[in-house]
Every structure is written in structure tokens, then in C-alpha cells.
Design a protein around this motif. Structure first.
Motif, mmCIF file in Angstrom:
data_model
loop_
_atom_site.group_PDB
_atom_site.id
_atom_site.type_symbol
_atom_site.label_atom_id
_atom_site.label_comp_id
_atom_site.label_asym_id
_atom_site.label_seq_id
_atom_site.Cartn_x
_atom_site.Cartn_y
_atom_site.Cartn_z
ATOM 1 N N GLU A 1 0.834 -1.199 0.000
ATOM 2 C CA GLU A 1 0.000 0.000 0.000
ATOM 3 C C GLU A 1 0.869 1.248 0.000
ATOM 4 O O GLU A 1 1.949 1.229 0.550
ATOM 5 N N THR A 2 0.431 2.394 -0.605
ATOM 6 C CA THR A 2 -0.880 2.644 -1.148
ATOM 7 C C THR A 2 -0.819 2.978 -2.637
ATOM 8 O O THR A 2 -1.682 2.559 -3.412
ATOM 9 N N LYS A 3 0.186 3.758 -3.032
ATOM 10 C CA LYS A 3 0.084 4.365 -4.355
ATOM 11 C C LYS A 3 0.246 3.397 -5.519
ATOM 12 O O LYS A 3 -0.194 3.680 -6.625
ATOM 13 N N ILE B 1 -1.223 0.492 -5.683
ATOM 14 C CA ILE B 1 -2.351 -0.446 -5.744
ATOM 15 C C ILE B 1 -3.137 -0.363 -7.060
ATOM 16 O O ILE B 1 -3.368 -1.398 -7.700
#
Lengths: 272, 272
Positions: free
Chosen positions: A139-141, A143
Motif C-alpha cells: 500500500e498505497t500508491k 495499488i
């Protein structure tokens, strides 16, 4: 059911195949759906195959035998890669994106469904994923991009978390050192998320020193899992020596010049 | 370019339209791509339209006028919803998923590209998103679903973060109280992520008391943004009074009985 004309069957067949790339549909599936003979469906599929080839929209593969059928395989040519990747470079090169510290604002690009859908197909054209079991990201960018790669390859997506959560059951956690900031970080994954002796491809949005990718590789060791490839949207050119060896970047970020407001970013020459 | 037969053009047209739902393609785009007359392309599109309607694979809409063209609109019938949602309920009802504390392990379902691709189309059939500008979610578990909704609706995705990051520039942060655990939480979003006076739809994976959804609504107020709808994959039946009023759940979770290993979950009756 209303009987379809050949034209209409062809449209429906490619819609179904294209919506679920790399999923094998049996001929029986289509003969039943359209109440048509096997030979008729085979001819329809030949038309679809020719169309995709001529227009460079991907590949149709027919598989013979008991487990046979037909599937759609996303495929982008070097020329298409060039167009897709150059367009993203043009966006990322806008000087309004430069943030204090020389960071680039990229959220609108890496969360754009249309752009990353195309990038998913670019990655699917670069990796051999025949025996791969999972796409892995943290995670996060990364995903959204990892999800689109997973969709193009018809593989389940596994997301490593920064903390372990009560909703994941028993987890494995590791510490790793971020390559560029030298900060100690932590990632965790549910025990049941990956079957032992699996093969995976790691996808992330950004790589500088490669510390996060290395952390993911370490985590995979805990699951007796083989990393078959690493793909990142952007790799910085410096440091050239990264903590992981084999990885495929789509774009190379040369430098962000905060003062002169210049961003130098270009497609990976090997892909175009 | 090799000239395509009608059959082949039809296959290519639906592949292109289906890959980018809700994006308008002009007739000129196709006349140039296939070196064919406008009247020919119009006839092709009629065939595609009929095929999608007859097979219930979605809708083709033609738009006349200067900004006119054609687009594919994902659409699922109640019957299709029933099949899609019941299949997910069957998976989620497996007793092996029950975790200590009555939680359900869902990562493999909510990260499965194929399943959530279908759910994106189900949501697109429930909301009126004509004037909506963004799909909003908060990290982490709702991201894949929100991305698929954004793709189906051809809207940009915006992800609220738990902490503000150096790579996002100036951010707005708010505190909110998780409805069920009463814990104080924080979310943040880059100033530039949303244009003022926008309209948004909120998508998340799970709603119990609705605290997170309420937090996202509060955040949208900070951006002078109108929330046009809220969609969640699963809402628990209790508490029936949630912190937000209008929301569309795909599934209702009645209860997880840890002792008797029973999970009661069913499709939202309004959708099937």
C-alpha cells in the motif's frame, strides 16, 4: 433466446473475451450462449482473431484439447508503448507538479483508470506470467496500477500492509530499511494470502534505491515464494546501483530541478 | 493499412468502446481508423448496439451533434446482479473466513480483479453519475473496488490518505471518530486533488456504523464538494441507524457467529 446474426455474435464474443483477459472460455460456453454449432463459433473466433491482429488490439489464442477453448491476451507493440508512455511523460513533465523537496505530484496520473489500464497491458506484454500465481504490491500508491496488471494477467492481487490488521487473521511482519531515506519501515501480510511455493510478480509505482522492492522480496522469502519479476512505473536514474537487480521500469526519471522547474523523464528505451 | 471486412470492423469497434466505458468516441475516430465511410461506421455501430442489447452485455449510446459520437455504458440487470452478488456471498459465507473477534477474511475477494470488475459495473448501474466529477475512497481495502467503479464510470479516482505525505504537496487533514470503535482517526487529502464545486461519489468496502463514510463527507465539505452518493460493498445490518443516511450497499451482513461458525450475508434485496 433471440438468435443472433453472425455479426452480432462476433461483437458479443470479443466483448466477453476482452472483459476477462487471459481467462479461457470453452467453445461449449459460446455454443450454449448463442445456440450455435461449434464450427460456427470457431469461424466467429477466427474473425475476432484477425480483427485484433490487424488492428493491433491484442491477441486471441485458441487452446485445443480437453481443457481447451479461447482467450484474449492483452498485447501492446513498441509503437503503442511509445505513444502511451510518452503521453504520461508529457503529463508528468508539467512544471506545476514539482513539489518542495523535488517530489512530483503524480496522484491524478497513477489513479487514472484509463491511463493505468493501458499500463497494465504494457506490463502484461513485457512479462512472461504463464506460471505466475499472484501480483504483489504494497500500500498505497501502487495499488491501482498493480490491480490493472493483475486484471490484464488474470491473476489475484495481494497487497502488503504497513501494519497488521485485526481483519487479516494471523500475519507475518518484517522490518526493512527504506533505501533512500534509511528509515526503518514495517510491512505485514496475512499468512493465508499466499499459498506456499508460489510464483509472484511485484508491481510498484516508484523506485529510487529499491528498498521497498527489496523489502517485498524479503517478505516473499517468508512465504517460500519465488519472485519472477519486478515492474515499476517510474525508476529514478540515480542511484544506478539499486537494492534489487532485475526490474522493468516503464519510465526513467532523470531529475527534478526544483529551481529551474524542469522535469526530465522519458520512456524506458528498451520498451519503445 | 489493410482494409477490414465488416465483421472485423465490428469486433474492433466493440473492443475499443468496451475498453473505455463512458468515453465518447467520434464517428470520425472510426472512419479514420478503418478508412471507411461515416454511413458504414454507423451501420457497424447499430450491429454492436443490437448485440449488446440482445446479450445483455451493456448499452451503446450514440450522441448526435458537434460533440457527438458513440460510447459504451456498462449496465447489469437485476438478474445479473443476483448472480454476481450471490456468488460473492457464497464465497464470503465460507466458515474458514471467520477470524477471532467475528471478523471476516475478505482480502482475496475484494482484491480479485474479475470479481470487482463486475461489482464496478453493478455500481455503475445503480448511480446516476452523469454530472459526477470524481470517485472518492480512503485507503486501503476499498481502493481496488473504487478503481473499478471509477473505470466503469470513466471518472478519476481520488484516494484519501491516513497521513499526509511529502509527495502530495499542501494537504487538508481532518479528524473523525470511527463509528464502531469510537477511536479518533485522521485522514488527509492534497489540496489540488479536487477542483472546487465538484460532485463526487464515495465508494468503500465496508460500513458498520458509518464513521468512515461520515469522515469522508466531512472532508468533502472542506473542498466545497457535493456528495452525490455513497456505495459500499458490505454494510452490516446492525446498527440500523448509521452516521450517514443515503448509501447503497451491495451486500448486507447479518451476523458472524464465531461459535457456531455461521456467516449470514445476502445481496441487497433492492438490487436483485
Amino acid at each position: 433466446m433471440e438468435k443472433l446474426k453472425r455479426n452480432e455474435r462476433i461483437a458479443a464474443i470479443i466483448k466477453i473475451l476482452g472483459d476477462q483477459p487471459n481467462k479461457i472460455f470453452t467453445l461449449n460456453y459460446f455454443t450454449e450462449k448463442f445456440a450455435a454449432a461449434k464450427s460456427t463459433i470457431s469461424e466467429d473466433i477466427m474473425v475476432v482473431k484477425q480483427s485484433m491482429e490487424k488492428m493491433k488490439l491484442g491477441k486471441i489464442q485458441t487452446i485445443s484439447g480437453a481443457a481447451g477453448g479461447v482467450k484474449f491476451i492483452p498485447y501492446t507493440t513498441k509503437e503503442q508503448n511509445k505513444q502511451i508512455l510518452q503521453s504520461i511523460c508529457n503529463h508528468l513533465g508539467e512544471k506545476e507538479r514539482i513539489l518542495p523537496g523535488g517530489f512530483l505530484y503524480m496522484a491524478d496520473i497513477i489513479y487514472s483508470p484509463q491511463m493505468i489500464h493501458q499500463l497494465g497491458e504494457v506490463f502484461a506484454s513485457q512479462f512472461n506470467y504463464k506460471e505466475v500465481d499472484y501480483i504483489i504490491t504494497v500500500e498505497t500508491k501502487g495499488i491501482p496500477l498493480a490491480l490493472m496488471v493483475a486484471k490484464a494477467m488474470n491473476l489475484p492481487l495481494v497487497i502488503l500492509r504497513r501494519d497488521s490488521k485485526v481483519t487479516e487473521g494471523s500475519t507475518v511482519s518484517i522490518n526493512y530499511v527504506s533505501g533512500s531515506s534509511k528509515k526503518m519501515q514495517r510491512m505485514s501480510l496475512a499468512r493465508r494470502a499466499i499459498k506456499p511455493n508460489s510464483k509472484v510478480i511485484i508491481i510498484d509505482d516508484f523506485m529510487k534505491a529499491g528498498g521497498t522492492a527489496k523489502g517485498m522480496m524479503d517478505m516473499m522469502k517468508e512465504f517460500d515464494t519465488q519472485v519472477e519479476g519486478i515492474g515499476v512505473l517510474i525508476a529514478t536514474r540515480e542511484p544506478q546501483e539499486k537494492l534489487v537487480e532485475d526490474y522493468i521500469p516503464l519510465l526513467i526519471l532523470e531529475e527534478v530541478e526544483e529551481k529551474s522547474e524542469a522535469v526530465e523523464i522519458y520512456p524506458n528505451p528498451a520498451l519503445i
